[in-house]
Design a protein around this motif. Sequence first.
Motif, PDB file in Angstrom:
ATOM      1  N   ALA A 424      36.485  46.054  31.886  1.00  0.00           N
ATOM      2  CA  ALA A 424      36.735  47.277  32.658  1.00  0.00           C
ATOM      3  C   ALA A 424      37.818  48.151  32.051  1.00  0.00           C
ATOM      4  CB  ALA A 424      37.118  46.912  34.092  1.00  0.00           C
ATOM      5  N   VAL A 425      38.673  47.596  31.185  1.00  0.00           N
ATOM      6  CA  VAL A 425      39.776  48.377  30.615  1.00  0.00           C
ATOM      7  C   VAL A 425      39.281  49.579  29.825  1.00  0.00           C
ATOM      8  CG1 VAL A 425      41.646  48.294  28.913  1.00  0.00           C
ATOM      9  CG2 VAL A 425      41.468  46.528  30.660  1.00  0.00           C
ATOM     10  N   PRO A 426      38.286  49.469  28.922  1.00  0.00           N
ATOM     11  CA  PRO A 426      37.820  50.673  28.205  1.00  0.00           C
ATOM     12  C   PRO A 426      37.285  51.752  29.137  1.00  0.00           C
ATOM     13  CG  PRO A 426      37.043  48.675  27.120  1.00  0.00           C
ATOM     14  CD  PRO A 426      37.612  48.245  28.421  1.00  0.00           C
ATOM     15  N   SER A 427      36.613  51.356  30.206  1.00  0.00           N
ATOM     16  CA  SER A 427      36.099  52.349  31.154  1.00  0.00           C
ATOM     17  C   SER A 427      37.243  53.062  31.868  1.00  0.00           C
ATOM     18  CB  SER A 427      35.190  51.674  32.180  1.00  0.00           C
ATOM     19  OG  SER A 427      34.087  51.061  31.549  1.00  0.00           O
ATOM     20  N   LEU A 428      38.277  52.315  32.256  1.00  0.00           N
ATOM     21  CA  LEU A 428      39.427  52.933  32.909  1.00  0.00           C
ATOM     22  C   LEU A 428      40.124  53.912  31.969  1.00  0.00           C
ATOM     23  CD1 LEU A 428      41.317  53.047  35.389  1.00  0.00           C
ATOM     24  CD2 LEU A 428      42.607  51.167  34.354  1.00  0.00           C
ATOM     25  N   ALA A 429      40.132  53.610  30.678  1.00  0.00           N
ATOM     26  CA  ALA A 429      40.800  54.482  29.710  1.00  0.00           C
ATOM     27  C   ALA A 429      40.123  55.836  29.584  1.00  0.00           C
ATOM     28  CB  ALA A 429      40.864  53.786  28.354  1.00  0.00           C
ATOM     29  N   THR A 430      38.837  55.950  29.941  1.00  0.00           N
ATOM     30  CA  THR A 430      38.143  57.238  29.850  1.00  0.00           C
ATOM     31  C   THR A 430      38.379  58.129  31.066  1.00  0.00           C
ATOM     32  OG1 THR A 430      36.127  56.379  30.893  1.00  0.00           O
ATOM     33  CG2 THR A 430      36.335  56.121  28.493  1.00  0.00           C
ATOM     34  N   LEU A 431      39.061  57.608  32.098  1.00  0.00           N
ATOM     35  CA  LEU A 431      39.285  58.377  33.318  1.00  0.00           C
ATOM     36  C   LEU A 431      40.609  59.124  33.255  1.00  0.00           C
ATOM     37  CD1 LEU A 431      38.167  55.829  36.071  1.00  0.00           C
ATOM     38  CD2 LEU A 431      36.783  57.519  34.857  1.00  0.00           C
ATOM     39  N   ALA A 432      40.643  60.292  33.877  1.00  0.00           N
ATOM     40  CA  ALA A 432      41.904  61.026  33.989  1.00  0.00           C
ATOM     41  C   ALA A 432      42.862  60.288  34.914  1.00  0.00           C
ATOM     42  CB  ALA A 432      41.638  62.434  34.516  1.00  0.00           C
ATOM     43  N   SER A 433      42.337  59.705  35.965  1.00  0.00           N
ATOM     44  CA  SER A 433      43.091  58.860  36.877  1.00  0.00           C
ATOM     45  C   SER A 433      42.093  57.964  37.584  1.00  0.00           C
ATOM     46  CB  SER A 433      43.868  59.695  37.909  1.00  0.00           C
ATOM     47  OG  SER A 433      42.973  60.449  38.710  1.00  0.00           O
ATOM     48  N   GLY A 434      42.533  56.775  37.929  1.00  0.00           N
ATOM     49  CA  GLY A 434      41.594  55.882  38.589  1.00  0.00           C
ATOM     50  C   GLY A 434      42.159  54.495  38.757  1.00  0.00           C
ATOM     51  N   GLU A 435      41.301  53.576  39.198  1.00  0.00           N
ATOM     52  CA  GLU A 435      41.732  52.224  39.514  1.00  0.00           C
ATOM     53  C   GLU A 435      40.581  51.256  39.324  1.00  0.00           C
ATOM     54  OE1 GLU A 435      44.322  50.145  43.038  1.00  0.00           O
ATOM     55  OE2 GLU A 435      42.591  51.338  43.643  1.00  0.00           O
ATOM     56  N   VAL A 436      40.922  50.094  38.793  1.00  0.00           N
ATOM     57  CA  VAL A 436      40.006  48.966  38.750  1.00  0.00           C
ATOM     58  C   VAL A 436      40.485  47.975  39.801  1.00  0.00           C
ATOM     59  CG1 VAL A 436      39.160  47.027  37.392  1.00  0.00           C
ATOM     60  CG2 VAL A 436      39.434  49.270  36.330  1.00  0.00           C
ATOM     61  N   ALA A 437      39.649  47.672  40.785  1.00  0.00           N
ATOM     62  CA  ALA A 437      40.024  46.772  41.876  1.00  0.00           C
ATOM     63  C   ALA A 437      39.046  45.610  41.914  1.00  0.00           C
ATOM     64  CB  ALA A 437      40.018  47.511  43.208  1.00  0.00           C
ATOM     65  N   VAL A 438      39.578  44.397  41.946  1.00  0.00           N
ATOM     66  CA  VAL A 438      38.766  43.183  41.983  1.00  0.00           C
ATOM     67  C   VAL A 438      39.027  42.469  43.299  1.00  0.00           C
ATOM     68  CG1 VAL A 438      38.419  40.908  40.968  1.00  0.00           C
ATOM     69  CG2 VAL A 438      38.688  42.902  39.493  1.00  0.00           C
ATOM     70  N   ALA A 439      37.944  42.108  43.981  1.00  0.00           N
ATOM     71  CA  ALA A 439      38.004  41.268  45.176  1.00  0.00           C
ATOM     72  C   ALA A 439      36.989  40.158  44.996  1.00  0.00           C
ATOM     73  CB  ALA A 439      37.719  42.081  46.431  1.00  0.00           C
ATOM     74  N   ASP A 440      37.485  38.952  44.700  1.00  0.00           N
ATOM     75  CA  ASP A 440      36.639  37.822  44.310  1.00  0.00           C
ATOM     76  C   ASP A 440      35.829  38.215  43.072  1.00  0.00           C
ATOM     77  OD1 ASP A 440      37.679  36.149  46.222  1.00  0.00           O
ATOM     78  OD2 ASP A 440      36.177  36.658  47.727  1.00  0.00           O
ATOM     79  N   SER A 441      34.508  38.222  43.133  1.00  0.00           N
ATOM     80  CA  SER A 441      33.706  38.543  41.945  1.00  0.00           C
ATOM     81  C   SER A 441      33.068  39.927  42.033  1.00  0.00           C
ATOM     82  CB  SER A 441      32.617  37.484  41.751  1.00  0.00           C
ATOM     83  OG  SER A 441      31.784  37.418  42.904  1.00  0.00           O
ATOM     84  N   VAL A 442      33.695  40.837  42.751  1.00  0.00           N
ATOM     85  CA  VAL A 442      33.216  42.226  42.848  1.00  0.00           C
ATOM     86  C   VAL A 442      34.279  43.124  42.214  1.00  0.00           C
ATOM     87  CG1 VAL A 442      32.551  44.098  44.380  1.00  0.00           C
ATOM     88  CG2 VAL A 442      31.909  41.749  44.934  1.00  0.00           C
ATOM     89  N   LEU A 443      33.872  43.885  41.205  1.00  0.00           N
ATOM     90  CA  LEU A 443      34.775  44.799  40.506  1.00  0.00           C
ATOM     91  C   LEU A 443      34.358  46.227  40.805  1.00  0.00           C
ATOM     92  CD1 LEU A 443      36.225  44.486  36.971  1.00  0.00           C
ATOM     93  CD2 LEU A 443      35.125  46.629  37.635  1.00  0.00           C
ATOM     94  N   THR A 444      35.322  47.045  41.251  1.00  0.00           N
ATOM     95  CA  THR A 444      35.056  48.438  41.606  1.00  0.00           C
ATOM     96  C   THR A 444      35.902  49.349  40.731  1.00  0.00           C
ATOM     97  OG1 THR A 444      34.608  47.826  43.903  1.00  0.00           O
ATOM     98  CG2 THR A 444      35.063  50.142  43.461  1.00  0.00           C
ATOM     99  N   LEU A 445      35.241  50.311  40.089  1.00  0.00           N
ATOM    100  CA  LEU A 445      35.931  51.327  39.292  1.00  0.00           C
ATOM    101  C   LEU A 445      35.838  52.653  40.037  1.00  0.00           C
ATOM    102  CD1 LEU A 445      37.285  52.297  36.640  1.00  0.00           C
ATOM    103  CD2 LEU A 445      34.986  52.730  35.755  1.00  0.00           C
ATOM    104  N   SER A 446      36.970  53.261  40.327  1.00  0.00           N
ATOM    105  CA  SER A 446      36.997  54.538  41.036  1.00  0.00           C
ATOM    106  C   SER A 446      37.974  55.471  40.346  1.00  0.00           C
ATOM    107  CB  SER A 446      37.403  54.345  42.498  1.00  0.00           C
ATOM    108  OG  SER A 446      38.696  53.760  42.577  1.00  0.00           O
ATOM    109  N   GLY A 447      37.793  56.768  40.559  1.00  0.00           N
ATOM    110  CA  GLY A 447      38.705  57.748  39.982  1.00  0.00           C
ATOM    111  C   GLY A 447      37.999  59.024  39.604  1.00  0.00           C
ATOM    112  N   GLU A 448      38.590  59.779  38.675  1.00  0.00           N
ATOM    113  CA  GLU A 448      38.040  61.056  38.220  1.00  0.00           C
ATOM    114  C   GLU A 448      37.875  61.008  36.713  1.00  0.00           C
ATOM    115  OE1 GLU A 448      39.027  65.861  38.237  1.00  0.00           O
ATOM    116  OE2 GLU A 448      40.071  64.482  39.599  1.00  0.00           O
TER     117      GLU A 448
END
Length: 720
Positions: A424-448
């Motif tokens: 998920a780190v490379p995907s987060l790097a392409t965002l102007a702002s955002g967050e990678v959130a993990v809850a157990d085995s579910v990963l959510t990428l949000s932002g702009e």
Amino acid sequence: MPTSSSVLSRLRPLTGPRYGWLAGLPVLALVWVGAASFAAPSVEQALESAGARIGAEASAGSPEPWLRVSAFGRDLIAKGEAPGPAQEDAALRRLAALSGPRLIRSEVSLIGEASPFVWTATRGGGDAIALSGSRPAEIGRAALAALVTADLPATTRLSDEAKAARGAPPGFPAAAAFSLARLRELAKGGTATLTGSVIEIKGEALSVAAYDALRTAFAEPPRGYSFGRLEILPPTVADARFGVERRPDGGLVLTGHVPTEAARAGIRAVAAETAEGAFVDDRTQTARGLPAAVDADALARFSLRLAGLLRQGEVRFADGRVSVSGDALDSQAREEIAGLLRDARPAGVGAGSVAVGASPLSPYKVAIRREADAVVLTGHLPDAAARERLLAALRPRFFRERIVDRTRLAEGAPAGLAEALEAAVPSLATLASGEVAVADSVLTLSGESLYRQSAQRLTDSLPRALPPAWTGRVTVQAPGAPSQSDAETCRSRFASETARPLVFEPGSALLKTGFYPQLDALAALVKACPGLRIAVSGHVDPPGTKPKPATDPAVPQTASIAKNAASKNAAARNGAAKSAVAKNTVTKSVAKDAAPGKAPAPNASKDAKPGAKPGPSKKPETAAKAAAAHGTVATNAVAPVPPATTDGAGTAAPAEDKAETKAAATVASSDLAAPEPDLARQRALAILDYLLAAGVPLDRIVVGEASRPAALGIGFEPRP
């Protein structure tokens, strides 16, 4: 040795005729004392009665008797505030004319102007209150006492030594009564002072309830008055304590006592940081009583630091010791709590009991948040190796930002956590702002996203990059993309935006300037609700309504539009071919403008400036042409159009250009000789024209029938 007969002969002369009167002196003394003791009270009472009579006669016409006369034996003492020198001299002369007094002592003063006008009340023991300073001369002493003690207990005892004076501010009795009521909440020695129209109160509150009551009362001063210095010391309690409860949702509950309001504000700020956005419920009371060796601020910060290591539980200070109970964040937190209680306690604070467990984390959470100048890691990782692995993946991608690691170590991580975070780190790097959130085995990428294309690409690529059995969710907004709302929210917002009807001037189809804000808000709402469309209906004028004359000769009214429309219809009947060519030209132009992604603006002239509000043309003949164009657009809007399809996100896909052009041409060929729209329809078309110019797609609007009563009706309809 002398004989008894010789002694008797010597004593005999003392009882003879020369000294016999001495034997009656004691009797005379007793008679005199008795007469004086019986006569003195009657003389004193007689003098007081005479003085009171003179005082009443001298005070005739005043709010109350100003001359007070008391007797002490045969002495008279005169007190009071005389209205003037003449009244004072007359009263003293009448007292001097009495036959009984031996001495007359005058303590009479004259009523003068008090500037500033100062009145002070001091709390004594029990229910006693002493008054001093100045009191209004126009209000009698007894009358003022009745006014200021009306809401006080009957046991209140006033000792009024205030002097009558002129210059009291308006509303003095109400302000004095307010001050005395506050004074009852203070301990002995508390004072309330009125200096002009400024109220100042000092003292120590009797109890916690009294302190809270004073804070509530000080929210608003009496009418015409203001507060000066309010120096209220909190009460002293014998069992001062402090506690922090940590709730499962992360919220905090503060209980116990704080010494000052300033200390409370500081504690709330620290609690808000500890809660990290969760709710802080402050139930503390203001009171003193902590041991002198204990710093209240240090104690509160230490307690909150311990509470930050709990998932749920309580930190409690009582009897000089801090105790901790509940569930720790993790096993690491248990060790930290024990270390803090052992080595970091504030001065004067002892270590109490510790009953802290560490249950498995559920759900297991970790987050990477990209901020303006930092990347912040929070949550839990399984071990130090996973932490180093994550940091190694972040540093090359975010070499300009600070990396703030706030993660903790805890068991129970899902399998493949480190691999998922690395993906998920490379995907987060392409965002102007955002967050990678993990809850157990579910990963959510949000932002702009920085780019519109990359936002769509992330939706497809990130889930495929995650380890097996992991679920990836992407909610990334492209730059400038409008946020979309659910249907229920859209309906609620629509009802709010259209609560005020749009009513045209009688006989006119021209938009008012006041319509623009509401229509702009409606256009923005339609863009945010892709699953809905609106129905626009004009309104008719009530029977007997006369059109208002045009205020601008350059702006055509409905009458001129109708006249031009009639002329145009006549021309259409006499030259159908020429009219057909013109009509088809307008229709094709409108159909072309109504293509997806382009908002038509039928009223726009060649000289129109970008951003200008759509409105009628300045020439009457141009307005007639625009009305004809409106009719074509409206008919095209309600003509059968291939159903709009929706993508996976619920966004309406526009119809094909050819289908819309064909529908528009069909309508145009059948509408050559149609009469000009009526007034209600013209008004609906004016609204339609504005919304189209504001960027609302053509397939999102339909024109309905005239609304009743006279108002514009706009409503949601489910899309096919």
